[in-house]
Motif scaffolding. Structure first.
Motif, PDB file in Angstrom:
ATOM      1  N   LYS A 263       0.821  -1.216   0.000  1.00  7.33           N
ATOM      2  CA  LYS A 263       0.000   0.000   0.000  1.00  7.33           C
ATOM      3  C   LYS A 263       0.853   1.264   0.000  1.00  7.33           C
ATOM      4  CE  LYS A 263      -3.611  -2.565   2.368  1.00  7.33           C
ATOM      5  NZ  LYS A 263      -2.835  -3.855   2.238  1.00  7.33           N
ATOM      6  N   MET A 264       2.165   1.069  -0.150  1.00  8.81           N
ATOM      7  CA  MET A 264       3.028   2.239  -0.066  1.00  8.81           C
ATOM      8  C   MET A 264       3.295   2.898  -1.408  1.00  8.81           C
ATOM      9  SD  MET A 264       5.560   1.489   3.031  1.00  8.81           S
ATOM     10  CE  MET A 264       5.756  -0.207   2.621  1.00  8.81           C
ATOM     11  N   ASP A 265       3.177   2.110  -2.480  1.00  8.52           N
ATOM     12  CA  ASP A 265       3.363   2.715  -3.805  1.00  8.52           C
ATOM     13  C   ASP A 265       2.352   3.826  -4.010  1.00  8.52           C
ATOM     14  OD1 ASP A 265       5.473   1.196  -4.454  1.00  8.52           O
ATOM     15  OD2 ASP A 265       4.360  -0.266  -5.697  1.00  8.52           O
ATOM     16  N   GLU A 266       1.133   3.561  -3.565  1.00  7.20           N
ATOM     17  CA  GLU A 266       0.099   4.578  -3.722  1.00  7.20           C
ATOM     18  C   GLU A 266       0.510   5.878  -3.012  1.00  7.20           C
ATOM     19  OE1 GLU A 266      -3.763   3.753  -2.032  1.00  7.20           O
ATOM     20  OE2 GLU A 266      -4.565   5.623  -2.847  1.00  7.20           O
ATOM     21  N   ILE A 267       1.104   5.706  -1.834  1.00  3.89           N
ATOM     22  CA  ILE A 267       1.521   6.888  -1.072  1.00  3.89           C
ATOM     23  C   ILE A 267       2.607   7.659  -1.832  1.00  3.89           C
ATOM     24  CG2 ILE A 267       2.676   7.659   1.051  1.00  3.89           C
ATOM     25  CD1 ILE A 267      -0.172   6.773   1.550  1.00  3.89           C
ATOM     26  N   THR A 268       3.630   6.941  -2.310  1.00  2.00           N
ATOM     27  CA  THR A 268       4.690   7.657  -3.014  1.00  2.00           C
ATOM     28  C   THR A 268       4.162   8.266  -4.320  1.00  2.00           C
ATOM     29  OG1 THR A 268       5.456   5.459  -3.682  1.00  2.00           O
ATOM     30  CG2 THR A 268       6.754   6.598  -2.030  1.00  2.00           C
ATOM     31  N   ASP A 269       3.241   7.556  -4.985  1.00  2.00           N
ATOM     32  CA  ASP A 269       2.635   8.121  -6.196  1.00  2.00           C
ATOM     33  C   ASP A 269       1.875   9.406  -5.892  1.00  2.00           C
ATOM     34  OD1 ASP A 269       3.649   6.023  -7.593  1.00  2.00           O
ATOM     35  OD2 ASP A 269       1.733   4.950  -7.865  1.00  2.00           O
ATOM     36  N   LEU A 270       1.071   9.339  -4.829  1.00  2.00           N
ATOM     37  CA  LEU A 270       0.285  10.518  -4.447  1.00  2.00           C
ATOM     38  C   LEU A 270       1.196  11.701  -4.113  1.00  2.00           C
ATOM     39  CD1 LEU A 270      -2.498   8.939  -2.188  1.00  2.00           C
ATOM     40  CD2 LEU A 270      -2.890  10.347  -4.218  1.00  2.00           C
ATOM     41  N   LEU A 271       2.260  11.409  -3.371  1.00  3.85           N
ATOM     42  CA  LEU A 271       3.192  12.473  -2.990  1.00  3.85           C
ATOM     43  C   LEU A 271       3.835  13.072  -4.237  1.00  3.85           C
ATOM     44  CD1 LEU A 271       4.904  10.836   0.123  1.00  3.85           C
ATOM     45  CD2 LEU A 271       3.449  12.864   0.138  1.00  3.85           C
ATOM     46  N   GLN A 272       4.153  12.181  -5.194  1.00  2.00           N
ATOM     47  CA  GLN A 272       4.739  12.608  -6.462  1.00  2.00           C
ATOM     48  C   GLN A 272       3.776  13.527  -7.217  1.00  2.00           C
ATOM     49  OE1 GLN A 272       7.752  10.320  -7.422  1.00  2.00           O
ATOM     50  NE2 GLN A 272       8.271  12.382  -8.104  1.00  2.00           N
ATOM     51  N   GLU A 273       2.569  13.029  -7.384  1.00  2.00           N
ATOM     52  CA  GLU A 273       1.528  13.771  -8.096  1.00  2.00           C
ATOM     53  C   GLU A 273       1.328  15.168  -7.530  1.00  2.00           C
ATOM     54  OE1 GLU A 273      -2.433  11.918  -8.068  1.00  2.00           O
ATOM     55  OE2 GLU A 273      -1.386  10.181  -8.971  1.00  2.00           O
ATOM     56  N   LYS A 274       1.320  15.224  -6.210  1.00  2.00           N
ATOM     57  CA  LYS A 274       1.060  16.503  -5.562  1.00  2.00           C
ATOM     58  C   LYS A 274       2.308  17.366  -5.485  1.00  2.00           C
ATOM     59  CE  LYS A 274      -2.555  14.258  -2.998  1.00  2.00           C
ATOM     60  NZ  LYS A 274      -3.857  14.601  -2.462  1.00  2.00           N
ATOM     61  N   GLY A 275       3.379  16.866  -6.092  1.00  2.00           N
ATOM     62  CA  GLY A 275       4.618  17.636  -6.135  1.00  2.00           C
ATOM     63  C   GLY A 275       5.261  17.815  -4.779  1.00  2.00           C
ATOM     64  N   LEU A 276       5.057  16.864  -3.885  1.00  2.00           N
ATOM     65  CA  LEU A 276       5.593  17.022  -2.530  1.00  2.00           C
ATOM     66  C   LEU A 276       6.919  16.308  -2.331  1.00  2.00           C
ATOM     67  CD1 LEU A 276       2.225  16.480  -0.629  1.00  2.00           C
ATOM     68  CD2 LEU A 276       3.508  18.625  -0.774  1.00  2.00           C
ATOM     69  N   LEU A 277       7.194  15.341  -3.238  1.00  2.00           N
ATOM     70  CA  LEU A 277       8.389  14.531  -3.057  1.00  2.00           C
ATOM     71  C   LEU A 277       9.609  15.260  -3.623  1.00  2.00           C
ATOM     72  CD1 LEU A 277       8.314  11.860  -1.650  1.00  2.00           C
ATOM     73  CD2 LEU A 277       8.174  10.710  -3.861  1.00  2.00           C
ATOM     74  N   LYS A 278      10.628  15.445  -2.778  1.00  2.00           N
ATOM     75  CA  LYS A 278      11.844  16.107  -3.253  1.00  2.00           C
ATOM     76  C   LYS A 278      13.017  15.161  -3.107  1.00  2.00           C
ATOM     77  CE  LYS A 278      10.595  20.811  -2.860  1.00  2.00           C
ATOM     78  NZ  LYS A 278       9.577  21.005  -1.807  1.00  2.00           N
ATOM     79  N   GLU A 279      13.995  15.353  -3.998  1.00  4.88           N
ATOM     80  CA  GLU A 279      15.174  14.525  -3.866  1.00  4.88           C
ATOM     81  C   GLU A 279      16.184  15.202  -2.960  1.00  4.88           C
ATOM     82  OE1 GLU A 279      17.231  12.573  -7.524  1.00  4.88           O
ATOM     83  OE2 GLU A 279      18.588  12.974  -5.848  1.00  4.88           O
ATOM     84  N   SER A 280      16.824  14.417  -2.125  1.00  3.26           N
ATOM     85  CA  SER A 280      17.863  14.978  -1.284  1.00  3.26           C
ATOM     86  C   SER A 280      18.916  13.909  -1.064  1.00  3.26           C
ATOM     87  CB  SER A 280      17.247  15.431   0.043  1.00  3.26           C
ATOM     88  OG  SER A 280      18.257  15.606   1.000  1.00  3.26           O
ATOM     89  N   GLN A 281      20.080  14.117  -1.621  1.00  2.54           N
ATOM     90  CA  GLN A 281      21.207  13.165  -1.556  1.00  2.54           C
ATOM     91  C   GLN A 281      20.765  11.757  -1.920  1.00  2.54           C
ATOM     92  OE1 GLN A 281      22.126  13.883   2.498  1.00  2.54           O
ATOM     93  NE2 GLN A 281      23.346  15.707   2.060  1.00  2.54           N
ATOM     94  N   GLY A 282      20.016  11.651  -2.986  1.00  3.10           N
ATOM     95  CA  GLY A 282      19.604  10.332  -3.474  1.00  3.10           C
ATOM     96  C   GLY A 282      18.356   9.793  -2.816  1.00  3.10           C
ATOM     97  N   ALA A 283      18.001  10.336  -1.644  1.00  2.96           N
ATOM     98  CA  ALA A 283      16.795   9.865  -0.959  1.00  2.96           C
ATOM     99  C   ALA A 283      15.616  10.780  -1.308  1.00  2.96           C
ATOM    100  CB  ALA A 283      17.013   9.868   0.540  1.00  2.96           C
ATOM    101  N   GLU A 284      14.405  10.323  -1.001  1.00  2.80           N
ATOM    102  CA  GLU A 284      13.246  11.155  -1.281  1.00  2.80           C
ATOM    103  C   GLU A 284      12.595  11.618   0.024  1.00  2.80           C
ATOM    104  OE1 GLU A 284      11.195   9.632  -5.248  1.00  2.80           O
ATOM    105  OE2 GLU A 284      12.081   8.034  -4.040  1.00  2.80           O
ATOM    106  N   ILE A 285      12.336  12.906   0.059  1.00  2.00           N
ATOM    107  CA  ILE A 285      11.847  13.495   1.305  1.00  2.00           C
ATOM    108  C   ILE A 285      10.633  14.386   1.047  1.00  2.00           C
ATOM    109  CG2 ILE A 285      14.178  13.547   2.299  1.00  2.00           C
ATOM    110  CD1 ILE A 285      13.967  16.678   1.735  1.00  2.00           C
ATOM    111  N   VAL A 286       9.895  14.702   2.100  1.00  2.96           N
ATOM    112  CA  VAL A 286       8.892  15.770   2.036  1.00  2.96           C
ATOM    113  C   VAL A 286       9.374  16.883   2.948  1.00  2.96           C
ATOM    114  CG1 VAL A 286       6.517  16.438   2.532  1.00  2.96           C
ATOM    115  CG2 VAL A 286       6.988  14.182   1.567  1.00  2.96           C
TER     116      VAL A 286
END
Ligand code: ARG
Length: 563
Positions: A263-286
């Motif tokens: 059920k986590m892909d949906e979360i990362t997809d949603l975060l992506q869609e809403k433009g909330l996911l940022k890259e930081s040193q290779g990791a993804e953060i909000v």
């Protein structure tokens, strides 16, 4: 009958509409000592309007107030003190408790709304800590309290059953473990393998590599890996259930962290869609700077998801599944920041229901003033605590009442109840030092003391021959009974306060007060004396027994009839 409203009504009449009933209600106080009456009105709130000295207003009000139904109304300085009619009051409250029984104090605040409670949530293959015990008993009491005011609690054991440590555990088990050992004592042996892994990987870095591979296999659904993981989980849960059984606690769901894997892909997809996911040193953060919080780490460099990612999925799942009115997380205060981040990310995602998520934190249990930790070996084992408590209870029973029937059962109820009560009697946010002797004392502010007071009330009723109580004869004039009667009447508001503050200690403290007041009354009165008020006195005893038992039940503690 709401006496406070009655007081407000007579004041309203006496001030000729200069104050509304609502304003008056907000001003009425409960005096600290009984000699100042049951309610007090501070007359100085009228001094501006009336342009008079407060003392004068107070004494003029007393003249104007309709005193029927009160024992007396008098002015003391700037206050008007109201003394309720004791006979009326005792009749009202005793008939209410008598007719409602254990339903006394029930109220409809929740209108049946769902409230998932994330509680207990120990980690697989590790001993249940005192922290998990706190979460378990606080969560359980909140569930019982919520149910009493007509919410529908859903108790969720969010097991820590996923994460890279399972890769390590599999490697360790394959190297040093055996099936028999795990079956015989699952948690301690699994812990032993895990500890050994950490000792050996210092000199053996390839162990870590292997562990990573095994966790990867687990995530990819490899059959062997899954089978081992499932087995570790089952064996651990069996052990946890032994403790839950002793505490008389059940769960509605054991969906732990692993349940949210798909059920986590949906979360990362949603975060992506809403433009909330940022890259930081290779990791993804909000980024959560506008909340004054550290960024939430959603996905690690190697693609692995994290604790908070699983909690995001769990929050959304619970919202969809339960359509909750509130969602509670009974978790130690050291995770406060995690839950702030969780709520903030959900808020950023546009979910207004994140406002209905509440972290219910609690303080640490220490031993000898020091923090407990599995790593350093400073642990208190829950099972041992319960066993020791029951032993101590047994000893006390042997001393005080050696002929008691069902001694074993009573000792279990008293020992376990003592541990639970001790945990709940202080405000949950306070840390406390664990001292078993103090927990199981029969005197002082302990669970056994409350249980003992209940048993004493039951024994009086037995002595009276378990008479049929007459609900038309419930007037008590004895001033010694007053404190107990007032406390009985305060039970519903106590329940309400405990719910609104998520604070079982409010009920625990109340139970101690009621037990104390009752014991004092008992010492001063001849309850079984054959006179006109005997029926009323016995009804009082019965009402105290009912209310003490119900208070204990709301804390998850049993009330034996004899001890
Ligand atoms: N297993 C965690 C621990 O032992 C507690 C989980 C609390 N619940 C949650 N949804 N994060 O620290």
């Amino acid at each position: 009958m709401d006496y406070k409203v009655k007081v407000a009504q007579v004041i309203e009449q006496a001030v000729d509409g200069k104050l509304s009933q609502e304003d008056i209600l907000a001003k009425i106080e409960k005096p600290k000592t009984l000699n100042l009456g049951d309610y007090a009105f501070p007359a100085f709130v009228l001094s501006k309007v009336l342009r008079k000295a407060p003392q004068m207003i107070a004494s003029e009000l007393v003249e104007k107030i309709d005193q029927t139904g009160f024992e007396k109304v008098e002015a003391v300085g700037p206050y008007v003190n109201f003394f309720l009619d004791k006979k009326e009051f005792s009749k009202d409250i005793l008939s209410e408790v008598l007719s409602e029984g254990s339903a006394y104090g029930n109220q409809d605040l929740g209108h049946g709304g769902n409230v998932p409670i994330d509680m207990s949530s120990p980690n697989i293959a590790k001993p249940m800590s005192m922290g998990h015990l706190r979460s378990t008993v606080i969560g359980n009491s909140l569930a019982l309290l919520l149910e009493k005011v007509n919410y529908k609690p859903i108790k969720i054991d969010h097991l820590g059953d996923w994460g890279t440590q399972f890769g390590k555990l599999i490697v360790a088990y394959k190297l040093w473990g055996s099936e028999e050992e795990v079956k015989a004592d699952p948690i301690n042996n699994l812990l032993k393998y895990y500890v050994r892994f950490h000792e050996e990987d210092v000199n053996n870095p390839e162990l870590d590599e292997e562990a990573r591979e095994w966790f990867k296999k687990l995530e990819d659904g490899d059959e062997e890996a899954l089978k081992l993981w499932k087995w570790f989980r089952e064996e651990s849960l069996k052990k946890f259930t032994e403790v839950y059984d002793r505490l008389n606690i059940t769960f509605d769901s054991y969906n732990g962290e692993a349940f949210y894997n798909d059920k986590m892909d949906e979360i990362t997809d949603l975060l992506q869609e809403k433009g909330l996911l940022k890259e930081s040193q290779g990791a993804e953060i909000v980024d959560l700077e506008k909340y004054d919080l550290n960024p939430a780490l959603i996905r690690k460099t190697d693609g692995a998801t994290l604790y908070i990612t699983r909690d995001l999925a769990a929050a959304l799942y619970r919202y969809r599944t339960y359509d909750f009115v509130q969602s509670l997380y009974v978790v130690g205060q050291e995770q406060t920041n995690h839950f702030k981040q969780l709520k903030a990310v959900l808020k950023e995602m546009g979910y207004d229901w994140s406002d209905d998520i509440h972290h219910i934190p609690f303080g640490l249990i220490t031993s000898g003033g020091k923090k407990l930790s599995t790593r350093s070996g400073r642990v208190i084992l829950l099972e041992e605590v319960l066993d020791d408590a029951v032993k101590l209870a047994n000893k006390q029973i042997e001393e005080k009442n050696p002929n008691l029937a069902d001694k074993e059962e009573v000792a279990e109820a008293v020992g376990v109840g003592a541990v639970v009560f001790h945990d709940l009697k202080n405000e949950r946010i306070n840390s406390f030092d664990f001292n078993l002797d103090e927990v199981v004392r029969f005197e002082g502010e302990t669970g056994p003391y409350v249980q003992y007071s209940h048993a004493r009330a039951m024994s009086i009723l037995r002595k009276a021959g378990d008479l049929e109580l007459d609900s038309d004869n419930l007037e008590i004039s004895d001033p010694e009974a007053w404190q107990t009667l007032r406390l009985l009447a305060a039970f519903p508001e106590t329940v309400k306060k405990a719910v609104s503050e998520y604070e079982p200690s409010v009920v625990a403290k109340y139970a101690i007060h009621l037990a104390k007041a009752f014991n004092k009354y008992y010492a001063h009165s001849r309850i079984l004396n054959d006179d006109a008020e005997k029926n009323a006195r016995l009804t009082l005893v019965q009402s105290v027994a009912t209310t003490l038992k119900e208070s204990l039940r709301l804390l998850g503690v049993k009330a034996p009839n004899e001890m």
